[in-house]
Design a protein around this motif. Structure first.
Motif, PDB file in Angstrom:
ATOM      1  N   ALA A   1     -10.934  30.872  50.897  1.00 43.83           N
ATOM      2  CA  ALA A   1     -11.255  32.274  50.608  1.00 43.83           C
ATOM      3  C   ALA A   1     -10.745  33.192  51.717  1.00 43.83           C
ATOM      4  CB  ALA A   1     -12.763  32.437  50.423  1.00 43.83           C
ATOM      5  N   GLU A   2     -10.922  32.789  52.959  1.00 38.86           N
ATOM      6  CA  GLU A   2     -10.444  33.602  54.080  1.00 38.86           C
ATOM      7  C   GLU A   2      -8.928  33.757  54.041  1.00 38.86           C
ATOM      8  OE1 GLU A   2     -11.890  31.545  57.475  1.00 38.86           O
ATOM      9  OE2 GLU A   2     -13.954  32.338  57.299  1.00 38.86           O
ATOM     10  N   ARG A   3      -8.214  32.674  53.755  1.00 41.43           N
ATOM     11  CA  ARG A   3      -6.749  32.718  53.737  1.00 41.43           C
ATOM     12  C   ARG A   3      -6.232  33.621  52.619  1.00 41.43           C
ATOM     13  NH1 ARG A   3      -5.065  27.717  56.262  1.00 41.43           N
ATOM     14  NH2 ARG A   3      -6.489  27.528  58.053  1.00 41.43           N
ATOM     15  N   LEU A   4      -6.965  33.668  51.518  1.00 44.35           N
ATOM     16  CA  LEU A   4      -6.527  34.457  50.366  1.00 44.35           C
ATOM     17  C   LEU A   4      -7.130  35.866  50.340  1.00 44.35           C
ATOM     18  CD1 LEU A   4      -6.909  31.698  47.610  1.00 44.35           C
ATOM     19  CD2 LEU A   4      -4.762  32.502  48.624  1.00 44.35           C
TER      20      LEU A   4
ATOM     21  N   ALA B   1     -14.369  39.103  37.802  1.00 45.10           N
ATOM     22  CA  ALA B   1     -13.206  39.942  38.083  1.00 45.10           C
ATOM     23  C   ALA B   1     -12.113  39.177  38.824  1.00 45.10           C
ATOM     24  CB  ALA B   1     -13.626  41.169  38.894  1.00 45.10           C
ATOM     25  N   GLY B   2     -12.357  37.919  39.191  1.00 46.71           N
ATOM     26  CA  GLY B   2     -11.376  37.142  39.927  1.00 46.71           C
ATOM     27  C   GLY B   2     -11.451  37.412  41.411  1.00 46.71           C
ATOM     28  N   GLY B   3     -10.496  36.842  42.139  1.00 40.56           N
ATOM     29  CA  GLY B   3     -10.511  36.992  43.580  1.00 40.56           C
ATOM     30  C   GLY B   3     -11.695  36.309  44.218  1.00 40.56           C
ATOM     31  N   VAL B   4     -12.054  35.137  43.685  1.00 43.39           N
ATOM     32  CA  VAL B   4     -13.250  34.447  44.164  1.00 43.39           C
ATOM     33  C   VAL B   4     -12.983  32.948  44.306  1.00 43.39           C
ATOM     34  CG1 VAL B   4     -14.205  34.045  41.847  1.00 43.39           C
ATOM     35  CG2 VAL B   4     -15.740  34.173  43.804  1.00 43.39           C
ATOM     36  N   VAL B   5     -13.550  32.368  45.343  1.00 49.54           N
ATOM     37  CA  VAL B   5     -13.602  30.918  45.498  1.00 49.54           C
ATOM     38  C   VAL B   5     -15.072  30.546  45.398  1.00 49.54           C
ATOM     39  CG1 VAL B   5     -13.084  28.931  46.947  1.00 49.54           C
ATOM     40  CG2 VAL B   5     -11.596  30.947  47.030  1.00 49.54           C
ATOM     41  N   MET B   6     -15.423  29.858  44.316  1.00 50.08           N
ATOM     42  CA  MET B   6     -16.827  29.535  44.067  1.00 50.08           C
ATOM     43  C   MET B   6     -17.008  28.030  44.163  1.00 50.08           C
ATOM     44  SD  MET B   6     -19.256  30.890  40.934  1.00 50.08           S
ATOM     45  CE  MET B   6     -18.990  32.604  41.428  1.00 50.08           C
ATOM     46  N   GLU B   7     -17.985  27.623  44.954  1.00 48.12           N
ATOM     47  CA  GLU B   7     -18.241  26.195  45.147  1.00 48.12           C
ATOM     48  C   GLU B   7     -19.598  25.810  44.600  1.00 48.12           C
ATOM     49  OE1 GLU B   7     -19.978  24.872  48.814  1.00 48.12           O
ATOM     50  OE2 GLU B   7     -19.192  26.655  49.825  1.00 48.12           O
ATOM     51  N   GLY B   8     -19.683  24.575  44.123  1.00 43.19           N
ATOM     52  CA  GLY B   8     -20.948  24.086  43.609  1.00 43.19           C
ATOM     53  C   GLY B   8     -20.803  22.714  43.001  1.00 43.19           C
ATOM     54  N   ARG B   9     -21.558  22.482  41.941  1.00 44.41           N
ATOM     55  CA  ARG B   9     -21.522  21.196  41.263  1.00 44.41           C
ATOM     56  C   ARG B   9     -21.176  21.325  39.785  1.00 44.41           C
ATOM     57  NH1 ARG B   9     -24.907  20.952  45.445  1.00 44.41           N
ATOM     58  NH2 ARG B   9     -25.136  18.993  46.609  1.00 44.41           N
ATOM     59  N   ASP B  10     -21.215  22.562  39.266  1.00 40.95           N
ATOM     60  CA  ASP B  10     -20.919  22.759  37.841  1.00 40.95           C
ATOM     61  C   ASP B  10     -20.034  23.981  37.618  1.00 40.95           C
ATOM     62  OD1 ASP B  10     -22.747  24.723  38.521  1.00 40.95           O
ATOM     63  OD2 ASP B  10     -23.908  24.554  36.663  1.00 40.95           O
ATOM     64  N   ILE B  11     -19.240  24.339  38.619  1.00 39.76           N
ATOM     65  CA  ILE B  11     -18.443  25.566  38.490  1.00 39.76           C
ATOM     66  C   ILE B  11     -17.328  25.379  37.462  1.00 39.76           C
ATOM     67  CG2 ILE B  11     -17.201  27.388  39.717  1.00 39.76           C
ATOM     68  CD1 ILE B  11     -20.152  26.840  40.587  1.00 39.76           C
ATOM     69  N   GLY B  12     -16.567  24.315  37.597  1.00 38.17           N
ATOM     70  CA  GLY B  12     -15.464  24.085  36.660  1.00 38.17           C
ATOM     71  C   GLY B  12     -15.905  23.598  35.299  1.00 38.17           C
ATOM     72  N   SER B  13     -17.113  23.046  35.215  1.00 45.57           N
ATOM     73  CA  SER B  13     -17.589  22.510  33.939  1.00 45.57           C
ATOM     74  C   SER B  13     -18.426  23.502  33.140  1.00 45.57           C
ATOM     75  CB  SER B  13     -18.419  21.241  34.179  1.00 45.57           C
ATOM     76  OG  SER B  13     -19.530  21.512  35.021  1.00 45.57           O
TER      77      SER B  13
ATOM     78  N   TYR C   1     -10.182  36.380  49.551  1.00 46.59           N
ATOM     79  CA  TYR C   1     -11.033  36.304  48.368  1.00 46.59           C
ATOM     80  C   TYR C   1     -12.490  36.278  48.810  1.00 46.59           C
ATOM     81  CZ  TYR C   1      -7.435  35.116  44.835  1.00 46.59           C
ATOM     82  OH  TYR C   1      -6.388  35.132  43.957  1.00 46.59           O
ATOM     83  N   ARG C   2     -13.365  36.489  47.845  1.00 43.92           N
ATOM     84  CA  ARG C   2     -14.791  36.353  48.088  1.00 43.92           C
ATOM     85  C   ARG C   2     -15.183  34.885  47.967  1.00 43.92           C
ATOM     86  NH1 ARG C   2     -19.731  39.311  44.696  1.00 43.92           N
ATOM     87  NH2 ARG C   2     -21.397  38.745  46.152  1.00 43.92           N
ATOM     88  N   HIS C   3     -16.048  34.425  48.857  1.00 45.33           N
ATOM     89  CA  HIS C   3     -16.543  33.051  48.813  1.00 45.33           C
ATOM     90  C   HIS C   3     -17.993  33.075  48.346  1.00 45.33           C
ATOM     91  CE1 HIS C   3     -18.689  29.717  51.153  1.00 45.33           C
ATOM     92  NE2 HIS C   3     -18.124  29.135  50.118  1.00 45.33           N
ATOM     93  N   ILE C   4     -18.293  32.291  47.321  1.00 42.95           N
ATOM     94  CA  ILE C   4     -19.656  32.186  46.809  1.00 42.95           C
ATOM     95  C   ILE C   4     -20.107  30.730  46.864  1.00 42.95           C
ATOM     96  CG2 ILE C   4     -21.198  32.493  44.839  1.00 42.95           C
ATOM     97  CD1 ILE C   4     -20.280  35.117  45.918  1.00 42.95           C
ATOM     98  N   ASP C   5     -21.151  30.475  47.635  1.00 45.75           N
ATOM     99  CA  ASP C   5     -21.767  29.152  47.713  1.00 45.75           C
ATOM    100  C   ASP C   5     -22.939  29.140  46.733  1.00 45.75           C
ATOM    101  OD1 ASP C   5     -23.156  26.860  48.305  1.00 45.75           O
ATOM    102  OD2 ASP C   5     -23.422  27.293  50.434  1.00 45.75           O
ATOM    103  N   THR C   6     -22.718  28.552  45.554  1.00 46.67           N
ATOM    104  CA  THR C   6     -23.780  28.584  44.543  1.00 46.67           C
ATOM    105  C   THR C   6     -24.960  27.689  44.936  1.00 46.67           C
ATOM    106  OG1 THR C   6     -22.775  26.807  43.213  1.00 46.67           O
ATOM    107  CG2 THR C   6     -22.124  29.090  42.716  1.00 46.67           C
TER     108      THR C   6
END
Length: 221
Positions: free
Chosen positions: A26-29, A118-130, A31-36
């Motif tokens: 997120a820092e390199r891009l 809106a995009g521009g986000v790196v979201m981490e968790g356990r069910d983000i892509g699913s 982008y906003r970082h969201i730790d779910t």
């Protein structure tokens, strides 16, 4: 023309490196970082603070839906800065309990989608892509051996060799229990979706993992 701002989903079990990798990407891009995971932890902390029984799904969900919750470099819920308070074994266990409740997940998934739509986000968790963003532009699943994940979780404290061995065993046991809860819950279990890029981070420097993720992002931009 500015490049399209993507939704980047990073999933994986505890100790796989999601937090450091997601934050750095997120820092390199810019982008906003969201730790779910921090959102579930904050709700668990607040429920305990308010005397709400963690097993009461509807009551905890009501808190999750109504609380003023801000997640960035700090985590603040209803005016309480809980950034450090939510990083304890007790809150690990409490978060695992509330994360199993379907109405709690529904409340927080709605918030997560609003954060990232809106995009521009790196979201981490356990069910983000699913579940949260099944159509995310980039999906990554980070993993590591059980031994490596336990070592990472116990690395920060200074101990004697004997104490470290005991602590490592305790951490490994905690992680195994959390893995079982995450993978077997009926709602949004931890799973690797078919279109996610799998990266085993065992023994890899963080920068190597970050560069792999950024290469995937460049291919999608």
């Amino acid at each position: 023309m500015e490049p399209r701002r993507l939704i980047i989903a990073i999933d994986g079990p505890s100790g796989a490196g999601k937090g450091t990798v997601a934050r750095t990407v997120a820092e390199r891009l810019s982008y906003r970082h969201i730790d779910t995971g921090a959102m579930y932890r904050a709700v668990a902390w607040f429920a305990s603070h308010e005397g709400v029984t963690l097993q009461n799904a509807d009551a905890v969900a009501a808190l999750a839906a109504s609380a003023n919750l801000a997640v960035s470099d700090t985590v603040v819920i209803n005016g309480h800065d809980v950034t450090d308070a939510i990083r304890t074994p007790e809150i690990d266990r409490a978060a695992a309990i509330v994360a199993r409740h379907a109405p709690v997940r529904a409340a927080l998934v709605a918030r997560q989608r609003a954060f990232g739509e809106a995009g521009g986000v790196v979201m981490e968790g356990r069910d983000i892509g699913s579940v949260v963003f099944p159509n995310a532009d980039v999906k990554v699943f980070l993993d590591a051996s059980a031994e490596e994940r336990a070592r990472r979780r116990s690395r920060d404290a200074s101990r004697t060799s004997h104490q470290e061995t005991l602590e490592l065993a305790a951490v490994a046991q905690e992680l195994a229990a959390r893995d079982t809860l995450d993978r077997t819950r009926s709602v949004s279990p931890l799973t690797r979706v078919d279109d996610a890029t799998y990266i085993d981070t065992t023994g890899l420097p963080i920068e190597d993992v970050v560069q792999r993720v950024l290469a995937i992002v460049r291919g999608r931009a």
